[in-house]
Design a protein around this motif. Sequence first.
Motif, PDB file in Angstrom:
ATOM      1  N   UNK A   2      10.011   5.849  -2.638  1.00 30.16           N
ATOM      2  CA  UNK A   2       9.084   5.071  -1.788  1.00 30.16           C
ATOM      3  C   UNK A   2       8.158   6.419  -1.193  1.00 30.16           C
ATOM      4  N   UNK A   3       6.633   5.708  -0.910  1.00 29.92           N
ATOM      5  CA  UNK A   3       5.932   7.361   0.241  1.00 29.92           C
ATOM      6  C   UNK A   3       6.181   6.888   1.984  1.00 29.92           C
ATOM      7  N   UNK A   4       6.184   7.431   2.388  1.00 30.29           N
ATOM      8  CA  UNK A   4       6.324   7.337   3.524  1.00 30.29           C
ATOM      9  C   UNK A   4       5.103   7.338   4.302  1.00 30.29           C
ATOM     10  N   UNK A   5       4.143   6.561   5.578  1.00 32.49           N
ATOM     11  CA  UNK A   5       2.767   6.007   5.854  1.00 32.49           C
ATOM     12  C   UNK A   5       2.580   7.689   6.477  1.00 32.49           C
ATOM     13  N   UNK A   6       0.860   8.164   5.907  1.00 31.95           N
ATOM     14  CA  UNK A   6       0.956   9.360   7.410  1.00 31.95           C
ATOM     15  C   UNK A   6       1.238   8.872   8.947  1.00 31.95           C
ATOM     16  N   UNK A   7       1.151   9.734   9.455  1.00 32.95           N
ATOM     17  CA  UNK A   7       1.072   9.302  10.912  1.00 32.95           C
ATOM     18  C   UNK A   7       0.889   8.819  11.674  1.00 32.95           C
ATOM     19  N   UNK A   8       0.356   8.032  12.497  1.00 32.75           N
ATOM     20  CA  UNK A   8      -0.797   7.749  13.356  1.00 32.75           C
ATOM     21  C   UNK A   8      -0.336   5.901  12.401  1.00 32.75           C
ATOM     22  N   UNK A   9      -0.021   6.201  10.748  1.00 32.63           N
ATOM     23  CA  UNK A   9      -0.424   4.858  10.169  1.00 32.63           C
ATOM     24  C   UNK A   9       1.176   4.434   9.621  1.00 32.63           C
ATOM     25  N   UNK A  10       1.363   3.001   9.601  1.00 32.18           N
ATOM     26  CA  UNK A  10       2.096   2.226   9.016  1.00 32.18           C
ATOM     27  C   UNK A  10       2.150   1.579   7.563  1.00 32.18           C
ATOM     28  N   UNK A  11       2.729   1.158   6.954  1.00 32.79           N
ATOM     29  CA  UNK A  11       2.990   0.082   5.233  1.00 32.79           C
ATOM     30  C   UNK A  11       3.039  -1.274   5.537  1.00 32.79           C
ATOM     31  N   UNK A  12       2.052  -1.876   4.872  1.00 31.33           N
ATOM     32  CA  UNK A  12       2.637  -3.198   4.823  1.00 31.33           C
ATOM     33  C   UNK A  12       1.664  -3.312   3.617  1.00 31.33           C
ATOM     34  N   UNK A  13       2.346  -5.123   3.214  1.00 29.26           N
ATOM     35  CA  UNK A  13       2.423  -5.130   1.501  1.00 29.26           C
ATOM     36  C   UNK A  13       1.374  -6.696   1.652  1.00 29.26           C
ATOM     37  N   UNK A  14       1.284  -6.995   0.886  1.00 25.08           N
ATOM     38  CA  UNK A  14       0.517  -8.290   0.490  1.00 25.08           C
ATOM     39  C   UNK A  14       1.082  -8.654  -1.107  1.00 25.08           C
ATOM     40  N   UNK A  15       0.180  -9.716  -1.068  1.00 22.64           N
ATOM     41  CA  UNK A  15       0.772 -10.068  -2.986  1.00 22.64           C
ATOM     42  C   UNK A  15      -0.243 -10.370  -4.072  1.00 22.64           C
ATOM     43  N   UNK A  16      -0.772  -9.492  -5.145  1.00 20.25           N
ATOM     44  CA  UNK A  16      -2.252 -10.296  -5.857  1.00 20.25           C
ATOM     45  C   UNK A  16      -1.417 -11.484  -6.312  1.00 20.25           C
ATOM     46  N   UNK A  17      -2.629 -12.197  -7.461  1.00 21.09           N
ATOM     47  CA  UNK A  17      -2.579 -13.362  -7.560  1.00 21.09           C
ATOM     48  C   UNK A  17      -1.660 -13.639  -8.589  1.00 21.09           C
ATOM     49  N   UNK A  18      -1.398 -12.532  -9.242  1.00 19.53           N
ATOM     50  CA  UNK A  18      -0.263 -12.485 -10.199  1.00 19.53           C
ATOM     51  C   UNK A  18       0.701 -12.207 -10.091  1.00 19.53           C
ATOM     52  N   UNK A  19       0.927 -11.998  -8.909  1.00 17.26           N
ATOM     53  CA  UNK A  19       1.944 -11.859  -8.568  1.00 17.26           C
ATOM     54  C   UNK A  19       2.901 -10.164  -8.029  1.00 17.26           C
TER      55      UNK A  19
END
Length: 322
Positions: A2-19
């Motif tokens: 996994x890649x780290x988020x850039x400075x001042x940013x954070x990673x989040x996630x959502x799920x597409x309609x196919x999972x």
Amino acid sequence: MANDAETGMQYAYCIANDGCTLAYQTSLPVGPAPSTSDIRRKTCILLLHGFSGSSAYFKRNFDALSASHWVVAPDMRGHGNSGRTRGGYHVARLAADLRDLVAHLKASASYFGTGLKIVPVGCSIGAAVLWTYVELFRCTDFSGFVFVDQAPLQDRSRFGSWNASKSHLGCYDEATMLAAQQAWINDSSEAHRDLVRGCLGYRQAPEPEDDNSEERKRQDEDFFVRISAQCDQTWLARLLSDHTRYDHREAIDEITVPTVVMAGRRTGCFPLDGMAETVRRVEQHHPGLARMSVFDSGHWLFYEEPQRFNKEVIEFVNQCMT
């Protein structure tokens, strides 16, 4: 890995309609939060990277853009931290993913009682994803568009006099597309380096005042090659065939919101006249709604000229909000 988020940013996630899991970097927390007073939540700048890229492409843009707006930069399916699927190597699938992300962001904004306004910035294939979104879902989810260094059709075509003066400079028919696929699958390391040479203006068309030091070349090449190498190269090759044949010209006719096309004077991808087609088509139906801005750099102009890019994006987004 996994890649780290850039400075001042954070990673989040959502799920597409196919999972499929879709990762994105965000400058503000998503979902319920204790503070609802941040005015930046009213507008979202949505940064869409190009072929074989990731949200890390925008590391030179996040800080400036997020000072006054909510900034979100997804990793497209098959790229960065997002999920890998056996299929899904179609621009239309990426547009469907974007629609799921937009719905997710709007739901998050609803926690704060704001009517979210979104201005997407589509770079390279990111522009193609937006045109496909317009074709499938219209443009009512967005308050404006920024299209970066992409023509609405990569192939040459017998329809509409779409010839070498407008098409992609290196991948423009069946033979050149097959050659590109072979390179990405069988010699991906060289394909990645070739991508860098064609997308950075100081490499593609060097000028006397450029910093052409070997150190700069090495650092830039290492950065972009590392990102491209994270993708499944065969999957990318199949996405390429869909992308290069996809004709978006009629979809552009349906755009009804303010539009800016940013193009690199030293791009190794398209003639300026091909990229100007978007402006011509929007202007034909809505005079005064579209314009073009030509940068002194290449395809990755947001990386080579970040200060100008950030300034022009912020000014355009503010205009879209009035």
